[in-house]
Design a protein around this motif. Structure first.
Motif, short mmCIF file in Angstrom:
data_model
loop_
_atom_site.label_atom_id
_atom_site.label_comp_id
_atom_site.label_asym_id
_atom_site.label_seq_id
_atom_site.Cartn_x
_atom_site.Cartn_y
_atom_site.Cartn_z
N LEU A 235 32.35 83.33 30.80
CA LEU A 235 33.53 82.73 30.19
C LEU A 235 33.54 83.06 28.70
N THR A 236 34.70 83.00 28.10
CA THR A 236 34.83 83.33 26.69
C THR A 236 35.19 82.09 25.88
N VAL A 237 34.66 82.04 24.67
CA VAL A 237 35.01 81.00 23.70
C VAL A 237 36.00 81.60 22.72
N PRO A 238 37.26 81.15 22.74
CA PRO A 238 38.22 81.72 21.79
C PRO A 238 37.86 81.29 20.37
N GLU B 158 31.80 76.60 37.20
CA GLU B 158 32.16 76.52 38.62
C GLU B 158 33.65 76.73 38.81
N SER B 159 34.46 76.06 37.99
CA SER B 159 35.91 76.16 38.12
C SER B 159 36.51 77.18 37.16
N SER B 160 35.70 77.68 36.21
CA SER B 160 36.15 78.59 35.15
C SER B 160 37.16 77.94 34.20
N LYS B 161 37.21 76.62 34.21
CA LYS B 161 38.11 75.91 33.30
C LYS B 161 37.45 75.76 31.92
N GLU C 104 31.40 85.61 24.12
CA GLU C 104 31.22 85.67 25.57
C GLU C 104 29.97 84.88 25.95
N VAL C 105 30.10 84.02 26.95
CA VAL C 105 28.97 83.21 27.41
C VAL C 105 28.71 83.54 28.87
N TYR C 106 27.47 83.92 29.19
CA TYR C 106 27.08 84.28 30.54
C TYR C 106 26.14 83.22 31.10
N LYS C 107 26.36 82.86 32.37
CA LYS C 107 25.47 81.92 33.03
C LYS C 107 24.61 82.66 34.06
N TYR C 108 23.30 82.44 33.99
CA TYR C 108 22.35 82.96 34.98
C TYR C 108 21.81 81.77 35.76
N ASP C 109 22.13 81.67 37.03
CA ASP C 109 21.58 80.60 37.85
C ASP C 109 20.07 80.73 37.94
N CYS D 82 23.72 71.08 27.21
CA CYS D 82 24.04 70.98 28.63
C CYS D 82 23.97 69.52 29.07
N PRO D 83 24.95 69.04 29.84
CA PRO D 83 24.87 67.68 30.37
C PRO D 83 23.78 67.57 31.42
N SER D 84 23.25 66.38 31.58
CA SER D 84 22.16 66.18 32.52
C SER D 84 22.61 66.13 33.97
N ASP D 85 23.90 65.83 34.20
CA ASP D 85 24.36 65.58 35.57
C ASP D 85 25.18 66.72 36.16
N ASN D 86 25.41 67.80 35.43
CA ASN D 86 26.24 68.89 35.95
C ASN D 86 25.68 70.22 35.46
N SER D 87 25.12 70.99 36.36
CA SER D 87 24.48 72.25 35.98
C SER D 87 25.47 73.35 35.65
#
Length: 493
Positions: A245-248, A297-300, A230-235, A266-271
């Motif tokens: 989101l989960t990593v299968p 953002e899209s949960s994809k 499980e990966v959690y994002k904190y803004d 992490c990419p430099s151009d998309n947070s």
């Protein structure tokens, strides 16, 4: 009492460089003597700072410029953990004491240092806890924009354990305790080292995997919980996660430990995007590389795999086309020994470097650490494999594992590694990989003029400048498995 020694401005721009004749690169002998370890970071294209461990309760910061000159040297109290740039200055984090058997204690001190002269502008105890359990500090500055510190208390008791400490730490018996999280705290500081915010992220019932930030100060925490990661994002600035989101995972989960080392970038151009890579045994018992992408953002989610077996390694070796006949020795090692060594996003590509590792013991009692030739994969943003290359360097060194240095700039990947030449000879290998074409622009052996054949380079300590780089060569002290002398060598790209 805290004891700080500052080398005065009288030593500014001093150097003991030995200017080699003809085309031999210049070197600086006796740069450091009897040190226990080091790492470095680039403050700018003309100045790098090395953090040198001189003892369990002292470390040095040394500023070196692209002319092979020591600009300043500052001695600080504590056991150095990490140094980086922060708001136009330098910040260093240290524990107040350290033990070979117990590791660092849980009192952490920070220093803010002037990059022009090495003067200490402020220092403060920024975190203090009891020493009952091992606590793991993680500092991040976002390329100098902020100073964040995450401290995780493990379930591993800070005491002298029976057995060899190195194996004790990584044995199945203690792995679960180390990955257990008793408490977790994140603190942000200003350039006066005052705390400006603090919070305790929600802890999962699972095992801790990783914590990382992007340059926007968003934080990502991952936990192995049940059949998935499980990966959690904190803004940035928030104390509750904005998404999860989960990593299968497609490998067998054992009760004792995290089943695979997983690296995030992490990419430099998309947070909102997080890339990751991991290697594991698949259901057919083959080594498998997994590369994934999470969009918060899209949960994809996207995920690709590559089986690494004897046949694929043989094909890589056969397909390698050398551009330098002196640097063409390929040894891919054992597929089951593969580990990811480096992952980063650069110029719209995800770079993943991996290699096989092995150990063996000599009759004299030394343990030799082997790192085989490096594989470099490059993916586009949709995880399509754009190219795969092999870096022809293989190291074999007693009592310590030597590492490769990586640097990305101007759509190129620069590497410095070690390669064994004969029984007692070790040579540095330098390479430049064009990230556009996927072709090697340069692979060459580095000169060992005025440097002992047995000396080796350490990747985290290579100094990278705009038009040149400095390789630190370590000479292991006789009768000591942990102390080394260091010679610097200046090279041009």
């Amino acid at each position: 009492m805290k004891k700080i020694l500052l080398i005065t401005v009288l030593t500014l721009f001093t150097t003991i460089a030995v200017l080699a004749q003809n085309d031999d690169p210049p070197i600086m002998e006796d740069f450091a003597n009897g040190i226990k370890g080091s790492n470095a970071f680039a403050f700018n294209e003309h100045l790098n700072v090395m953090q040198i461990s001189t003892g369990d309760e002292s470390f040095d910061l040394v500023a070196v410029n692209d002319k092979l000159q020591v600009v300043w040297r500052t001695s600080l109290a504590g056991f150095g953990i990490k140094t980086d740039k922060f708001k136009g200055k330098i910040v260093a984090l240290a524990s107040t004491t350290h033990s070979n058997f117990k590791g660092t204690n849980n009192t952490f001190e920070a220093y803010v240092v002037d990059p022009d002269n090495g003067k200490v502008l402020s220092d403060k105890i920024v975190y203090k806890s009891d020493d009952d359990y091992v606590e793991y500090p993680q500092m991040y500055t976002g390329d100098g924009a902020f100073f964040k510190l995450a401290v995780r208390q493990t379930g591993y008791r800070r005491k002298i354990h029976i057995g060899i400490p190195f194996y004790d730490w990584f044995s199945d018996r203690y792995a679960r305790e180390y990955n257990e999280t008793r408490k977790l705290q994140v603190v942000e500081y200003n350039d006066k080292l005052d705390s400006v915010s603090s919070f305790k992220p929600v802890r999962s019932n699972g095992l801790f995997v990783s914590l990382s930030w992007n340059k926007h100060a968003d934080m990502f925490i991952s936990w192995l919980n049940g059949p998935s990661i499980e990966v959690y994002k904190y803004d940035a600035g928030k104390t509750t996660p904005s998404n999860q989101l989960t990593v299968p995972v497609s490998f067998e989960i054992k009760d004792s430990a995290i089943p695979s080392r997983i690296l995030f970038t992490c990419p430099s151009d998309n947070s909102n995007v997080l890339y990751y890579g991991l290697i594991y045994r698949n259901q057919d018992k083959d080594a498998e590389l997994g590369i994934g992408k999470l969009d918060f953002e899209s949960s994809k989610k996207a995920y690709v795999t590559q089986v690494i077996d004897k046949a694929s390694l043989k094909a890589l070796k056969k397909g390698f086309v050398p551009i330098n006949k002196k640097v063409d020795d390929i040894d891919m090692g054992y597929a089951g020994g593969m580990n990811i060594k480096y992952i980063t996003e650069a110029d719209g590509k995800l770079l993943v470097a991996l290699s096989s590792n092995a150990t063996y013991s000599s009759q004299a009692g030394s343990t030799f650490y082997i790192e085989y030739s490096l594989i470099v994969n490059a993916y586009d943003k949709d995880l399509n494999l754009r190219f795969q290359q092999v870096f022809p360097a293989s190291s074999n060194y007693p009592n310590r594992q030597v590492t490769t240095g990586f640097h990305v700039a101007k759509n190129k990947l620069y590497l410095v590694a070690n390669s064994k030449k004969g029984m007692r000879s070790n040579v540095g290998i330098f390479g430049i990989l064009d990230l556009g074409s996927g072709q090697w622009l340069k692979t060459e052996e580095l000169s060992k003029k005025h440097i002992s054949n047995g000396d080796y380079s350490e990747g985290p300590s290579v100094l990278w400048f705009g038009n040149s780089y400095i390789v630190p060569y370590f000479s292991q002290k006789m009768f000591s498995a942990v102390k080394s002398d260091v010679t610097l060598q200046l090279n041009n790209y």
